[in-house]
Scaffold this motif. Structure first.
Motif, PDB file in Angstrom:
ATOM      1  N   ARG A  10       0.807  -1.216   0.000  1.00  0.00           N
ATOM      2  CA  ARG A  10       0.000   0.000   0.000  1.00  0.00           C
ATOM      3  C   ARG A  10       0.842   1.269   0.000  1.00  0.00           C
ATOM      4  NH1 ARG A  10      -3.103  -0.778   5.402  1.00  0.00           N
ATOM      5  NH2 ARG A  10      -0.985  -1.454   5.921  1.00  0.00           N
ATOM      6  N   ASP A 104       5.368   8.132   5.666  1.00  0.00           N
ATOM      7  CA  ASP A 104       4.391   9.231   5.628  1.00  0.00           C
ATOM      8  C   ASP A 104       5.046  10.559   5.985  1.00  0.00           C
ATOM      9  OD1 ASP A 104       4.831   8.578   8.282  1.00  0.00           O
ATOM     10  OD2 ASP A 104       2.727   8.759   8.879  1.00  0.00           O
ATOM     11  N   GLN A 243      -5.318  11.296   9.212  1.00  0.00           N
ATOM     12  CA  GLN A 243      -5.596  12.087   8.015  1.00  0.00           C
ATOM     13  C   GLN A 243      -4.334  12.211   7.165  1.00  0.00           C
ATOM     14  OE1 GLN A 243      -8.465  13.134   7.016  1.00  0.00           O
ATOM     15  NE2 GLN A 243      -9.751  12.887   8.825  1.00  0.00           N
ATOM     16  N   LYS A 244      -4.134  11.254   6.278  1.00  0.00           N
ATOM     17  CA  LYS A 244      -2.934  11.260   5.442  1.00  0.00           C
ATOM     18  C   LYS A 244      -3.146  12.166   4.232  1.00  0.00           C
ATOM     19  CE  LYS A 244      -0.831   8.369   8.103  1.00  0.00           C
ATOM     20  NZ  LYS A 244       0.189   8.891   9.047  1.00  0.00           N
ATOM     21  N   TRP A 246      -2.130  12.133   1.138  1.00  0.00           N
ATOM     22  CA  TRP A 246      -2.405  11.542  -0.176  1.00  0.00           C
ATOM     23  C   TRP A 246      -3.850  11.059  -0.292  1.00  0.00           C
ATOM     24  CZ3 TRP A 246       1.100   9.469   3.315  1.00  0.00           C
ATOM     25  CH2 TRP A 246       0.727   8.298   3.964  1.00  0.00           C
ATOM     26  N   LEU A 247      -4.567  10.973   0.836  1.00  0.00           N
ATOM     27  CA  LEU A 247      -5.973  10.583   0.830  1.00  0.00           C
ATOM     28  C   LEU A 247      -6.915  11.775   0.911  1.00  0.00           C
ATOM     29  CD1 LEU A 247      -5.804   7.592   3.355  1.00  0.00           C
ATOM     30  CD2 LEU A 247      -5.834   7.474   0.861  1.00  0.00           C
ATOM     31  N   THR A 249      -9.152  14.880   0.271  1.00  0.00           N
ATOM     32  CA  THR A 249      -9.860  15.522  -0.842  1.00  0.00           C
ATOM     33  C   THR A 249     -10.012  17.016  -0.601  1.00  0.00           C
ATOM     34  OG1 THR A 249     -11.974  14.965   0.207  1.00  0.00           O
ATOM     35  CG2 THR A 249     -11.118  13.433  -1.449  1.00  0.00           C
ATOM     36  N   LYS A 260       1.014  16.930  -1.631  1.00  0.00           N
ATOM     37  CA  LYS A 260       0.408  16.561  -2.898  1.00  0.00           C
ATOM     38  C   LYS A 260       1.278  16.980  -4.077  1.00  0.00           C
ATOM     39  CE  LYS A 260      -4.481  16.227  -1.681  1.00  0.00           C
ATOM     40  NZ  LYS A 260      -4.715  14.916  -2.329  1.00  0.00           N
TER      41      LYS A 260
END
Length: 272
Positions: A10, A104, A243-244, A246-247, A249, A260
């Motif tokens: 992942r 991360d 709250q990563k 790359w996830l 929005t 990002k």
């Protein structure tokens, strides 16, 4: 410079993002990347190709099936908790120093000053995440009974003195401690409980900045740790918590957009 990671399928893209950020912002010219994986890991080719593009040397460290057969393993305590604690058992004997990094995070300034810190007889160098009060540190010292330690160290950035670790770390002591205690963050609790007194403290605002807490840092430093200061001085931005970036929005923090951007640049590099 020797770097150590431990990931599953992942997180291979995130690991490449970490490496690209190091490539862009660090002065080290010769970097060996050691990645601990299990036999079912499927992205070795991508990591090897990415390291080649960045001029780094990729080394896969596969954990054998028989590893940790005497260790307590449950749903709560999977074998992965042992990887960074016992990495020295599987790394080449000629290595004397290695920097473990979570996947991360970003490196936004030169990593060499951290890597070259004089560890003396310490086993590790790590950072204690700053809080507005020391209540959390007090609770953890009582919980783990490690009153000689300076505080509760975050294991996401861990400079390792492999010679001292090989001399001091007994796998059975780790297994026994896990059997005998209820742990909140298993590998991190073990690190602090058994080896906290052998850890050299490094400043978290430089080497393990919790990206969620810019306002906290700014408050406790009386306004020194502004956004501009962090971009200029902080070496490692650590995206702790659930709250990563790359996830995300939406922008959940000041540093989400920065991550990002690095993630997108890395994706483009790998496609070229």
């Amino acid at each position: 410079m020797n770097l150590l990671f431990s990931i599953d399928d992942r997180f291979y893209q995130q690991l490449l993002t970490v490496l690209y950020s190091i490539y862009l912002n660090s002065s080290a010219n010769d970097i060996d990347v050691y990645v601990i994986v299990t036999k079912d890991f499927t992205h070795s080719a991508e990591l090897s190709a990415g390291c080649q593009k960045l001029g780094m040397h990729y080394h896969q460290v596969e954990i054998p099936e028989s590893a940790f057969k005497n260790a307590p393993v449950t749903d709560r305590y999977p074998t992965t908790i042992y990887y960074r604690l016992l990495a020295h058992l599987y790394l080449p004997k000629q290595l004397h120093r290695i920097l473990y990094l979570d996947a991360d995070l970003l490196c936004i300034n030169d990593l060499r000053p951290l890597y070259e810190i004089d560890l003396q007889n310490y086993m590790y160098a790590s950072a204690i995440h700053t809080n507005l009060t020391n209540a959390t540190d007090v609770i953890n010292k009582i919980r783990l009974q490690n009153f000689d330690a300076d505080g509760y160290y975050n294991s996401g950035v861990l400079l390792m003195n492999l010679d001292e670790i090989r001399r001091r770390v007994d796998p059975n002591a780790i297994f026994d401690y896990i059997r005998d205690h209820i742990l909140l963050l298993p590998d991190q609790d073990v690190l602090n409980a058994l080896y906290g007194r052998y850890i050299l403290s490094v400043p978290d605002e430089l080497y393990n900045f919790d990206a969620r807490n810019l306002r906290v840092y700014e408050t406790i430093t009386l306004g020194k740790c502004t956004l501009d200061w962090v971009i200029k001085n902080t070496v490692i931005l650590h995206y702790c918590g659930r709250q990563k970036p790359w996830l995300a929005t939406t922008n959940h923090g000041r540093f989400t957009s920065l991550y990002k951007n690095y993630f997108q640049m890395t994706s483009r590099l790998m496609q070229d």
